[in-house]
Design a protein around this motif. Structure first.
Motif, PDB file in Angstrom:
ATOM      1  N   HIS A 151       0.815  -1.222   0.000  1.00 54.18           N
ATOM      2  CA  HIS A 151       0.000   0.000   0.000  1.00 54.18           C
ATOM      3  C   HIS A 151       0.850   1.274   0.000  1.00 54.18           C
ATOM      4  CE1 HIS A 151      -3.754  -2.092   0.440  1.00 54.18           C
ATOM      5  NE2 HIS A 151      -3.317  -2.746   1.502  1.00 54.18           N
ATOM      6  N   ILE A 152       2.184   1.122  -0.022  1.00 54.58           N
ATOM      7  CA  ILE A 152       3.095   2.262   0.024  1.00 54.58           C
ATOM      8  C   ILE A 152       3.675   2.508  -1.362  1.00 54.58           C
ATOM      9  CG2 ILE A 152       5.281   3.135   0.947  1.00 54.58           C
ATOM     10  CD1 ILE A 152       4.730   1.308   3.400  1.00 54.58           C
ATOM     11  N   ARG A 153       3.540   3.717  -1.840  1.00 52.19           N
ATOM     12  CA  ARG A 153       4.187   4.102  -3.097  1.00 52.19           C
ATOM     13  C   ARG A 153       5.015   5.354  -2.815  1.00 52.19           C
ATOM     14  NH1 ARG A 153       1.957   6.797  -8.210  1.00 52.19           N
ATOM     15  NH2 ARG A 153       3.415   6.174  -9.848  1.00 52.19           N
ATOM     16  N   GLY A 154       6.293   5.120  -2.547  1.00 54.18           N
ATOM     17  CA  GLY A 154       7.187   6.203  -2.189  1.00 54.18           C
ATOM     18  C   GLY A 154       7.937   6.757  -3.384  1.00 54.18           C
ATOM     19  N   PHE A 155       8.657   7.857  -3.144  1.00 55.24           N
ATOM     20  CA  PHE A 155       9.440   8.458  -4.223  1.00 55.24           C
ATOM     21  C   PHE A 155      10.480   7.482  -4.769  1.00 55.24           C
ATOM     22  CE2 PHE A 155       9.029  13.362  -3.973  1.00 55.24           C
ATOM     23  CZ  PHE A 155       7.654  13.253  -3.974  1.00 55.24           C
ATOM     24  N   ALA A 156      11.022   6.639  -3.892  1.00 52.81           N
ATOM     25  CA  ALA A 156      12.013   5.666  -4.349  1.00 52.81           C
ATOM     26  C   ALA A 156      11.398   4.631  -5.282  1.00 52.81           C
ATOM     27  CB  ALA A 156      12.666   4.973  -3.151  1.00 52.81           C
ATOM     28  N   ASP A 157      10.074   4.445  -5.207  1.00 58.58           N
ATOM     29  CA  ASP A 157       9.365   3.503  -6.080  1.00 58.58           C
ATOM     30  C   ASP A 157       9.008   4.124  -7.419  1.00 58.58           C
ATOM     31  OD1 ASP A 157       9.246   1.581  -3.960  1.00 58.58           O
ATOM     32  OD2 ASP A 157       7.530   2.667  -3.126  1.00 58.58           O
ATOM     33  N   MET A 158       9.132   5.432  -7.517  1.00 59.83           N
ATOM     34  CA  MET A 158       8.657   6.157  -8.696  1.00 59.83           C
ATOM     35  C   MET A 158       9.812   6.650  -9.550  1.00 59.83           C
ATOM     36  SD  MET A 158       5.772   8.693  -7.030  1.00 59.83           S
ATOM     37  CE  MET A 158       4.698   8.191  -5.686  1.00 59.83           C
ATOM     38  N   SER A 159       9.584   6.691 -10.846  1.00 57.77           N
ATOM     39  CA  SER A 159      10.495   7.394 -11.744  1.00 57.77           C
ATOM     40  C   SER A 159      10.248   8.896 -11.598  1.00 57.77           C
ATOM     41  CB  SER A 159      10.238   6.967 -13.188  1.00 57.77           C
ATOM     42  OG  SER A 159       8.941   7.405 -13.596  1.00 57.77           O
ATOM     43  N   ALA A 160      11.136   9.698 -12.177  1.00 55.86           N
ATOM     44  CA  ALA A 160      10.924  11.145 -12.150  1.00 55.86           C
ATOM     45  C   ALA A 160       9.609  11.510 -12.828  1.00 55.86           C
ATOM     46  CB  ALA A 160      12.088  11.860 -12.822  1.00 55.86           C
ATOM     47  N   ALA A 161       9.252  10.791 -13.902  1.00 58.40           N
ATOM     48  CA  ALA A 161       7.984  11.066 -14.588  1.00 58.40           C
ATOM     49  C   ALA A 161       6.798  10.752 -13.685  1.00 58.40           C
ATOM     50  CB  ALA A 161       7.903  10.252 -15.872  1.00 58.40           C
ATOM     51  N   GLU A 162       6.892   9.678 -12.916  1.00 53.59           N
ATOM     52  CA  GLU A 162       5.801   9.325 -12.000  1.00 53.59           C
ATOM     53  C   GLU A 162       5.701  10.310 -10.845  1.00 53.59           C
ATOM     54  OE1 GLU A 162       5.592   4.478 -12.572  1.00 53.59           O
ATOM     55  OE2 GLU A 162       7.191   5.341 -11.332  1.00 53.59           O
TER      56      GLU A 162
END
Length: 278
Positions: free
Chosen positions: A117-128
């Motif tokens: 349930h966690i979506r952190g910045f480390a999980d995301m690309s710059a676009a995301e």
């Protein structure tokens, strides 16, 4: 003995406070900030969930320049050359919280039922990150340069969030609620950073009465606002999201940089500080 003149330290959140919630513009507050700094009437100290990398790219556009700053929700104090916070006048990065690698290690060790349930910045690309925040790609890359906190979106239940709080607390990591994101941080807070910086200025400016002013719009700003000598809650365009019963806390008349100008002008008048005409 004559009374000391006031020297205000203006601790200001950025998004939704000094910066417009949608455009990220500081106008018209940038003009007032420049006047305060040019006329040595006080210090403007950003205190934000943003990273140091993000703040460096913003400082010229909001007219603050290179100054003492607090980033990642109180976890990092940056002291530029010449301020001598402590025993040296060299630039310093003071980590008050938990390091980023340690936070990510703790997230990685969570039970799958919470981790999913966690979506952190480390999980995301710059676009995301850009899609989630409204920042441009370049700004999103700067937002990913983290030192002591991890913003994240939460898709689970309130009950599961409380379980997450408990599990992360075992590793001395807490969860703060920001305007758009939750944040994993250590136990550093904006108010702790504010107190440390105020002590430094009291030691340096012995001929003045150093007073703290804090402005913010999110739940993670409330402790700082209430701990300041003068606290101001900034409303969001949709209304006020935080409240305080403290007598020294007020609510600005308008959101964003326009409300910021009104609030600071009112407080300066109360302190007897005359703002020259622009």
């Amino acid at each position: 003995m004559p009374e000391s003149s006031p020297y205000p330290l203006i601790f200001t959140d950025l998004d939704g406070t000094l910066l417009d919630h949608n455009s990220y513009s500081a106008k018209p507050a940038d003009v007032l900030i420049r006047r305060i700094i040019d006329e040595s009437m006080g210090s403007v100290i950003p205190i934000t969930s943003k990273t140091r990398a993000e703040l460096r790219s913003l400082q010229n556009s909001v007219a603050i320049g290179e100054t003492i700053s607090v980033t990642e929700n109180g976890s990092v104090i940056y002291v530029p050359p010449g301020y001598s916070l402590g025993q040296t006048s060299d630039p310093q990065v003071i980590l008050l919280g938990t390091g980023y690698a340690e936070i990510l290690d703790r997230i990685a060790s969570l039970p799958k039922a919470l981790r999913l349930h966690i979506r952190g910045f480390a999980d995301m690309s710059a676009a995301e990150v850009s899609d989630a925040t409204g920042l441009g790609i370049d700004e999103s890359m700067l937002a990913k340069e983290r030192e002591a906190s991890e913003p994240f979106l939460w898709s689970g239940s309130d009950e599961a969030l409380e379980e997450l709080r408990s599990v992360m607390a075992e590793g001395n990591i807490r969860i703060q609620r920001g305007g758009r994101f939750y944040h994993f941080t250590g136990h550093a807070t904006k108010e702790q950073a504010m107190a440390r910086i105020k002590t430094f200025f009291i030691e340096q400016k012995t001929d003045y009465e150093v007073v703290s002013i804090a402005l913010g719009d999110g739940p993670n700003d409330l402790g700082m606002i209430e701990a300041a000598d003068f606290g101001t809650i900034m409303p969001n365009p949709s209304g006020v999201t935080i409240r305080s019963s403290k007598p020294h806390v007020r609510t600005a008349a308008a959101p964003g940089p326009e409300g910021w100008v009104m609030a600071i002008s009112e407080l300066f008048a109360e302190l007897g500080i005359i703002l020259s005409e622009s």
